[in-house]
Design a protein around this motif. Structure first.
Motif, PDB file in Angstrom:
ATOM      1  N   LYS A 149       0.821  -1.222   0.000  1.00 44.17           N
ATOM      2  CA  LYS A 149       0.000   0.000   0.000  1.00 44.17           C
ATOM      3  C   LYS A 149       0.855   1.272   0.000  1.00 44.17           C
ATOM      4  CE  LYS A 149      -4.197  -1.921   2.088  1.00 44.17           C
ATOM      5  NZ  LYS A 149      -3.804  -3.337   2.031  1.00 44.17           N
ATOM      6  N   ILE A 150       1.974   1.206  -0.677  1.00 45.14           N
ATOM      7  CA  ILE A 150       2.850   2.370  -0.810  1.00 45.14           C
ATOM      8  C   ILE A 150       2.292   3.286  -1.902  1.00 45.14           C
ATOM      9  CG2 ILE A 150       5.179   3.144  -1.378  1.00 45.14           C
ATOM     10  CD1 ILE A 150       6.143   0.352  -0.408  1.00 45.14           C
ATOM     11  N   THR A 151       2.199   4.559  -1.607  1.00 47.85           N
ATOM     12  CA  THR A 151       1.688   5.534  -2.566  1.00 47.85           C
ATOM     13  C   THR A 151       2.814   6.495  -2.957  1.00 47.85           C
ATOM     14  OG1 THR A 151       0.987   7.185  -0.935  1.00 47.85           O
ATOM     15  CG2 THR A 151      -0.536   5.370  -1.372  1.00 47.85           C
ATOM     16  N   ILE A 152       2.435   7.611  -3.551  1.00 44.96           N
ATOM     17  CA  ILE A 152       3.431   8.565  -4.026  1.00 44.96           C
ATOM     18  C   ILE A 152       4.292   9.100  -2.886  1.00 44.96           C
ATOM     19  CG2 ILE A 152       1.868  10.541  -3.841  1.00 44.96           C
ATOM     20  CD1 ILE A 152       4.505   9.904  -6.593  1.00 44.96           C
ATOM     21  N   GLU A 153       3.739   9.200  -1.694  1.00 43.26           N
ATOM     22  CA  GLU A 153       4.507   9.712  -0.553  1.00 43.26           C
ATOM     23  C   GLU A 153       5.699   8.823  -0.240  1.00 43.26           C
ATOM     24  OE1 GLU A 153       3.973  10.805   4.228  1.00 43.26           O
ATOM     25  OE2 GLU A 153       2.261  10.039   3.073  1.00 43.26           O
ATOM     26  N   GLY A 154       5.454   7.530  -0.130  1.00 42.27           N
ATOM     27  CA  GLY A 154       6.537   6.604   0.186  1.00 42.27           C
ATOM     28  C   GLY A 154       7.492   6.398  -0.967  1.00 42.27           C
ATOM     29  N   ILE A 155       6.940   6.317  -2.195  1.00 42.30           N
ATOM     30  CA  ILE A 155       7.792   6.021  -3.352  1.00 42.30           C
ATOM     31  C   ILE A 155       8.691   7.200  -3.685  1.00 42.30           C
ATOM     32  CG2 ILE A 155       6.505   6.800  -5.385  1.00 42.30           C
ATOM     33  CD1 ILE A 155       7.970   3.276  -4.787  1.00 42.30           C
ATOM     34  N   THR A 156       8.278   8.407  -3.302  1.00 43.42           N
ATOM     35  CA  THR A 156       9.125   9.583  -3.526  1.00 43.42           C
ATOM     36  C   THR A 156      10.422   9.459  -2.730  1.00 43.42           C
ATOM     37  OG1 THR A 156       7.231  11.028  -3.941  1.00 43.42           O
ATOM     38  CG2 THR A 156       9.288  12.089  -3.280  1.00 43.42           C
ATOM     39  N   VAL A 157      10.300   9.061  -1.480  1.00 44.18           N
ATOM     40  CA  VAL A 157      11.486   8.882  -0.638  1.00 44.18           C
ATOM     41  C   VAL A 157      12.307   7.696  -1.133  1.00 44.18           C
ATOM     42  CG1 VAL A 157      12.320   8.459   1.708  1.00 44.18           C
ATOM     43  CG2 VAL A 157      10.304   9.886   1.337  1.00 44.18           C
ATOM     44  N   PHE A 158      11.614   6.615  -1.499  1.00 39.80           N
ATOM     45  CA  PHE A 158      12.326   5.429  -1.971  1.00 39.80           C
ATOM     46  C   PHE A 158      13.141   5.739  -3.226  1.00 39.80           C
ATOM     47  CE2 PHE A 158      12.471   1.657  -4.742  1.00 39.80           C
ATOM     48  CZ  PHE A 158      13.300   0.867  -3.964  1.00 39.80           C
ATOM     49  N   ALA A 159      12.541   6.435  -4.166  1.00 38.09           N
ATOM     50  CA  ALA A 159      13.251   6.765  -5.405  1.00 38.09           C
ATOM     51  C   ALA A 159      14.510   7.581  -5.129  1.00 38.09           C
ATOM     52  CB  ALA A 159      12.325   7.529  -6.346  1.00 38.09           C
ATOM     53  N   SER A 160      14.456   8.421  -4.117  1.00 32.76           N
ATOM     54  CA  SER A 160      15.627   9.243  -3.780  1.00 32.76           C
ATOM     55  C   SER A 160      16.781   8.407  -3.242  1.00 32.76           C
ATOM     56  CB  SER A 160      15.241  10.320  -2.757  1.00 32.76           C
ATOM     57  OG  SER A 160      15.010   9.748  -1.474  1.00 32.76           O
ATOM     58  N   LYS A 161      16.484   7.188  -2.790  1.00 34.74           N
ATOM     59  CA  LYS A 161      17.512   6.309  -2.230  1.00 34.74           C
ATOM     60  C   LYS A 161      18.133   5.361  -3.260  1.00 34.74           C
ATOM     61  CE  LYS A 161      17.052   7.844   1.958  1.00 34.74           C
ATOM     62  NZ  LYS A 161      18.155   8.564   2.657  1.00 34.74           N
ATOM     63  N   LEU A 162      17.583   5.315  -4.458  1.00 32.62           N
ATOM     64  CA  LEU A 162      18.084   4.373  -5.462  1.00 32.62           C
ATOM     65  C   LEU A 162      19.565   4.575  -5.805  1.00 32.62           C
ATOM     66  CD1 LEU A 162      15.072   3.939  -7.923  1.00 32.62           C
ATOM     67  CD2 LEU A 162      15.904   2.379  -6.161  1.00 32.62           C
ATOM     68  N   PRO A 163      20.085   5.808  -5.772  1.00 27.57           N
ATOM     69  CA  PRO A 163      21.530   5.954  -6.033  1.00 27.57           C
ATOM     70  C   PRO A 163      22.413   5.193  -5.050  1.00 27.57           C
ATOM     71  CG  PRO A 163      20.426   8.071  -6.278  1.00 27.57           C
ATOM     72  CD  PRO A 163      19.405   7.116  -5.710  1.00 27.57           C
ATOM     73  N   GLU A 164      21.877   4.816  -3.893  1.00 29.08           N
ATOM     74  CA  GLU A 164      22.655   4.082  -2.895  1.00 29.08           C
ATOM     75  C   GLU A 164      22.584   2.567  -3.107  1.00 29.08           C
ATOM     76  OE1 GLU A 164      21.460   5.267   1.038  1.00 29.08           O
ATOM     77  OE2 GLU A 164      21.266   7.368   0.454  1.00 29.08           O
ATOM     78  N   LEU A 165      21.830   2.136  -4.136  1.00 26.54           N
ATOM     79  CA  LEU A 165      21.592   0.697  -4.331  1.00 26.54           C
ATOM     80  C   LEU A 165      22.128   0.229  -5.684  1.00 26.54           C
ATOM     81  CD1 LEU A 165      17.910   0.597  -2.991  1.00 26.54           C
ATOM     82  CD2 LEU A 165      19.999   0.026  -1.750  1.00 26.54           C
ATOM     83  N   SER A 166      23.325   0.601  -5.998  1.00 30.45           N
ATOM     84  CA  SER A 166      23.875   0.335  -7.333  1.00 30.45           C
ATOM     85  C   SER A 166      24.077  -1.154  -7.616  1.00 30.45           C
ATOM     86  CB  SER A 166      25.203   1.072  -7.516  1.00 30.45           C
ATOM     87  OG  SER A 166      26.146   0.659  -6.552  1.00 30.45           O
ATOM     88  N   ASN A 167      24.111  -1.992  -6.583  1.00 29.27           N
ATOM     89  CA  ASN A 167      24.290  -3.436  -6.790  1.00 29.27           C
ATOM     90  C   ASN A 167      22.973  -4.182  -6.981  1.00 29.27           C
ATOM     91  OD1 ASN A 167      27.185  -3.661  -6.594  1.00 29.27           O
ATOM     92  ND2 ASN A 167      26.991  -3.226  -4.416  1.00 29.27           N
ATOM     93  N   LEU A 168      21.872  -3.461  -6.911  1.00 29.66           N
ATOM     94  CA  LEU A 168      20.566  -4.111  -6.971  1.00 29.66           C
ATOM     95  C   LEU A 168      20.346  -4.811  -8.315  1.00 29.66           C
ATOM     96  CD1 LEU A 168      18.342  -4.185  -4.800  1.00 29.66           C
ATOM     97  CD2 LEU A 168      17.122  -2.430  -6.094  1.00 29.66           C
TER      98      LEU A 168
END
Length: 258
Positions: A125-144
């Motif tokens: 049940k993640i909406t735009i509020e949560g995904i906005t923060v998550f997207a900002s963290k993607l640069p830290e997950l380069s091995n994903l």
């Protein structure tokens, strides 16, 4: 000069002593919490605490918490213990009732897991509020390599945020965005950006609604993905004509439409 050096030496020793004093306090905080709450902790969460406290094991590579209730206060035990397991490569939080606030709480510790290769936040049940923060963290997950975000109502705006950061995931092989409220607008944006993900092997976009033009744009983008093995477009209103064209143009790719 001698007096000044002596003062610096004393200060250095004092700083080291402060650090040594802080470490046991941190350990005690985890231990105390566990002793006070272990009767109510789920077995899989309890295991993390026992590994940490009793065996001093921090090298666990997989944390599977799927289907547990981690909503609100139930996330606290995880938020406390998980940051110590910095060797985690697989983190499964599928259907754990995180919601936006839980997603944000997870995001605050994602930077600890620099070796993370697989992450599931599906059906939370993640909406735009949560995904906005998550997207900002993607640069830290380069091995994903695997990212599962399906069954979260992030809609086109959320898909756009994720798409904008995909180039930070050069090792991504699997992307799940099923049933997330994506329409043709989101698919067009995603189609443009996935061309940069040359290692992508599988993309799942089921149960979203796309028009013919956006699917044709996806078709053109897939030509750049030489590693692609599977594309899932179930219940997306893709016409039989387009289905036939996709199968013909990409004989090496397994498509799922029904």
């Amino acid at each position: 000069m001698g007096c000044i050096n002596a003062k610096r030496m004393v200060r250095t020793i004092q700083i080291k002593e402060e650090i040594i004093e802080e470490l046991p306090q941190e350990l005690d905080k985890v231990h105390i919490f566990y002793e006070e709450n272990k009767a109510n902790l789920p077995t899989r969460v309890k295991k993390l605490y026992t590994l940490y406290i009793s065996q001093k094991v921090f090298e666990t590579t997989e944390v599977d918490l799927k289907f547990l209730n981690l909503a609100g206060k139930f996330f606290q035990p995880i938020g406390l213990i998980l940051p110590y397991f910095t060797h985690v490569t697989i983190l499964n939080l599928w259907k754990t009732k995180l919601g936006d606030q839980g997603c944000i709480a997870v995001c605050m510790i994602l930077g600890k897991f620099i070796q993370l290769t697989s992450l599931s936040l599906a059906d939370n049940k993640i909406t735009i509020e949560g995904i906005t923060v998550f997207a900002s963290k993607l640069p830290e997950l380069s091995n994903l390599e695997i990212l599962e975000l399906h069954v979260n109502p992030i809609n086109d705006d959320g898909v756009t945020l994720i798409s904008n950061k995909l180039f930070f995931l050069p090792n991504l092989k699997v992307l799940h965005l099923d049933e997330c409220g994506m329409t043709s607008l989101g698919l067009e944006k995603l189609s443009n950006d996935i061309q940069k993900i040359v290692k992508l092997e599988r993309i799942s976009l089921n149960y979203n609604k796309y028009d013919e033009a956006s699917v044709k744009l996806l078709q053109n983008s897939l030509k750049s993905l030489k590693a692609l093995k599977r594309v899932s477009l179930k219940q997306t209103e893709v016409s039989e004509e387009i289905q036939e064209i996709l199968v013909k143009d990409f004989p090496q790719v397994l498509f799922a439409f029904a």
